[in-house]
Design an enzyme around this catalytic site. Structure first.
Site, PDB file in Angstrom:
ATOM      1  N   ASN A   7      -6.277 -36.350 -14.568  1.00  0.00           N
ATOM      2  CA  ASN A   7      -5.517 -36.017 -13.365  1.00  0.00           C
ATOM      3  C   ASN A   7      -6.507 -36.079 -12.204  1.00  0.00           C
ATOM      4  OD1 ASN A   7      -4.013 -34.908 -11.322  1.00  0.00           O
ATOM      5  ND2 ASN A   7      -3.386 -33.092 -12.480  1.00  0.00           N
ATOM      6  N   ARG A  91      -2.097 -39.029 -14.695  1.00  0.00           N
ATOM      7  CA  ARG A  91      -0.999 -38.451 -13.919  1.00  0.00           C
ATOM      8  C   ARG A  91      -0.936 -39.166 -12.566  1.00  0.00           C
ATOM      9  NH1 ARG A  91      -0.850 -33.237 -10.157  1.00  0.00           N
ATOM     10  NH2 ARG A  91       1.372 -33.296  -9.749  1.00  0.00           N
ATOM     11  N   HIS A 180       6.994 -32.661  -9.920  1.00  0.00           N
ATOM     12  CA  HIS A 180       6.831 -31.768 -11.095  1.00  0.00           C
ATOM     13  C   HIS A 180       7.710 -32.212 -12.270  1.00  0.00           C
ATOM     14  CE1 HIS A 180       5.930 -28.368  -7.985  1.00  0.00           C
ATOM     15  NE2 HIS A 180       4.777 -28.857  -8.436  1.00  0.00           N
ATOM     16  N   ARG A 241       3.279 -24.081   1.943  1.00  0.00           N
ATOM     17  CA  ARG A 241       4.292 -25.003   2.492  1.00  0.00           C
ATOM     18  C   ARG A 241       5.537 -24.224   2.894  1.00  0.00           C
ATOM     19  NH1 ARG A 241       3.781 -28.521  -2.481  1.00  0.00           N
ATOM     20  NH2 ARG A 241       1.920 -29.773  -2.122  1.00  0.00           N
ATOM     21  N   GLU A 385       1.884 -29.791 -18.655  1.00  0.00           N
ATOM     22  CA  GLU A 385       2.055 -31.144 -18.126  1.00  0.00           C
ATOM     23  C   GLU A 385       1.130 -32.138 -18.824  1.00  0.00           C
ATOM     24  OE1 GLU A 385       1.831 -29.008 -14.314  1.00  0.00           O
ATOM     25  OE2 GLU A 385       3.118 -30.591 -13.522  1.00  0.00           O
TER      26      GLU A 385
END
Ligand code: ADP
Length: 401
Positions: A7, A91, A180, A241, A385
């Site tokens: 990743n 990823r 996601h 965010r 993940e």
């Protein structure tokens, strides 16, 4: 088969080495501060002492070479030779509309990922750096890309289009994509196992709430709606965010505060959310500590976060005309009993009944936290993940043998 999951960020690279015979992790680690003279490599081999090394790592190719050195190191290594690694899984955040699933890396695949730089300027360029660096270090090893957006490619047009001039979709591919995906996919499958019902007949709302946060409505095993959009900014209130705001706020603030495009972008992505409202932290642990200490800004931040999350759960129950299972996952979802408690406290109209004791249990395993009488099963499922990337990589390499 042993395979490496990578990743890559712009200045970091996370890795996990899997043995797919039993899906065990042989080693994992992280290279931070790539491009600086004091880069840090943290290597965690299973069953051996962790190693931390500070050195100059100027680019991703060197970072991967150092990782491979560690994997075969006589002291902290877990392999005899790098040749034991038979595949690499990467990823990639944005797969646009081109990628509805994972793919074997080819020249065309890389060109397509590059074409998507516009849609994910912060995320896709480092992914290409990671792929190129892995190819240089392991030239004959197949590489696979696994996309965050792919799981959501099942959304219908009425869900993914924005009600703005359609020419913008045609010209610039402006639409909702969602993120996601690997996590929502993974936890929805585990949820079906936990409740011992076929995935095909379940309506599941998966709440992936970490620093970034998104909700997905998973019906019959496919994503029918998700809260992130063109970018990860849409949807829930997050650590830094904003999530949903009136789009007019953007032009209004730019005008009043004389902000540039990049300044307003940074405001909404890095200086909003929990951080902005609490005035002190984007970390839910600090927010709940502050709330317990009676700090008004932390309390307000928590209440806004919980309220917005609960409204989204309600809207996804409406989208699917019901919900059988609600799943909490990622940093906040897995660890914050108080977030789960407050959200579920006001979902009684759906028939949600939380067991307060089960909700407090701390465990790394998937678990039910609702009572046997609850009409909706509420679960906590640790996400994984990397495992999804490893499984997809394994499958695609087998298929292309
Ligand atoms: P990322 O989106 O970066 O992958 P994670 O899923 O690891 O993030 O989630 C990180 C967030 O999880 C932290 O910022 C923190 O707010 C939250 N978190 C971690 N542990 C706890 C805890 N015990 N209680 C509440 N929140 C927690």
């Amino acid at each position: 088969m042993k395979l490496l999951v990578i990743n890559a960020g712009s200045s970091s690279l996370k890795y996990q080495l899997y043995d797919m015979t039993d899906e065990s992790v042989l080693a994992k680690g992280l290279v931070e501060r790539i491009g600086m003279d004091s880069s840090i490599l943290t290597h965690k081999p299973t069953g051996k002492e962790d190693v931390t090394e500070v050195s100059e790592i100027l680019e991703h190719t060197t970072a991967i070479r150092k990782v491979l050195d560690k994997l075969v190191d006589p002291e902290c290594g877990v392999l005899k030779s790098v040749d034991e690694i038979q595949a690499v899984g990467h990823r990639v955040v944005h797969g646009g509309e081109a990628f509805k699933g994972s793919a074997l890396v080819t020249g065309d695949v890389k060109s397509e990922i590059r074409r998507l730089f516009d849609l994910a300027p912060l995320h896709n360029p480092p992914a290409i750096l990671g792929i190129t660096a892995a190819e240089k270090n392991m030239p004959n090893v197949p590489q696979v890309v696994v996309f965050d957006t792919a799981f959501h490619q099942t959304m219908e047009e009425k869900v993914y289009l924005y009600p703005i001039p359609k020419v913008l979709y045609k010209k610039h591919h402006i639409r909702r994509y969602g993120m996601h995906g690997t996590s929502h996919d993974y936890v929805s499958k585990v949820a079906a196992e936990v409740v011992e019902r076929p995935l095909e007949e379940l309506k599941i709302i998966t709440c992936h709430i970490g620093n970034g946060a998104s909700l997905t409505a998973v019906q019959g095993g496919v994503s029918v709606d998700t809260s992130m959009g063109l970018t990860p900014l849409e949807g829930l209130m997050m650590g830094t965010r904003s999530g949903d705001v009136d789009p007019a706020v953007v032009t209004f603030v730019m005008n009043k505060e004389e902000l540039s495009l990049s300044e307003v972008n940074s405001m909404l992505n890095k200086h909003s959310g929990l951080l902005a409202i609490s005035g002190s932290s984007s970390d839910m642990r600090d927010i709940t500590d502050g709330m317990e200490a009676g700090e008004p800004n932390a309390t307000l931040a928590f209440e806004m976060y919980e309220y917005r999350l609960r409204k989204y759960i309600g809207s996804y129950a409406a989208a699917m005309n019901g919900v059988d299972v609600i799943v909490f996952t990622a940093g906040v979802g897995e660890n914050s009993a108080v977030v789960r408690e407050k959200v579920c406290e006001n979902l009684t109209y759906l028939g949600v009944e939380l067991d307060p004791e089960l909700n407090k249990v701390r465990s790394g395993d998937p678990r039910r936290i609702s009572t046997p009488n609850s009409k909706v099963d509420v679960l906590v499922i640790p996400t994984n993940e990397e495992l999804v990337i490893a499984r997809d990589t394994f499958r695609i390499v087998q298929e292309n043998k």
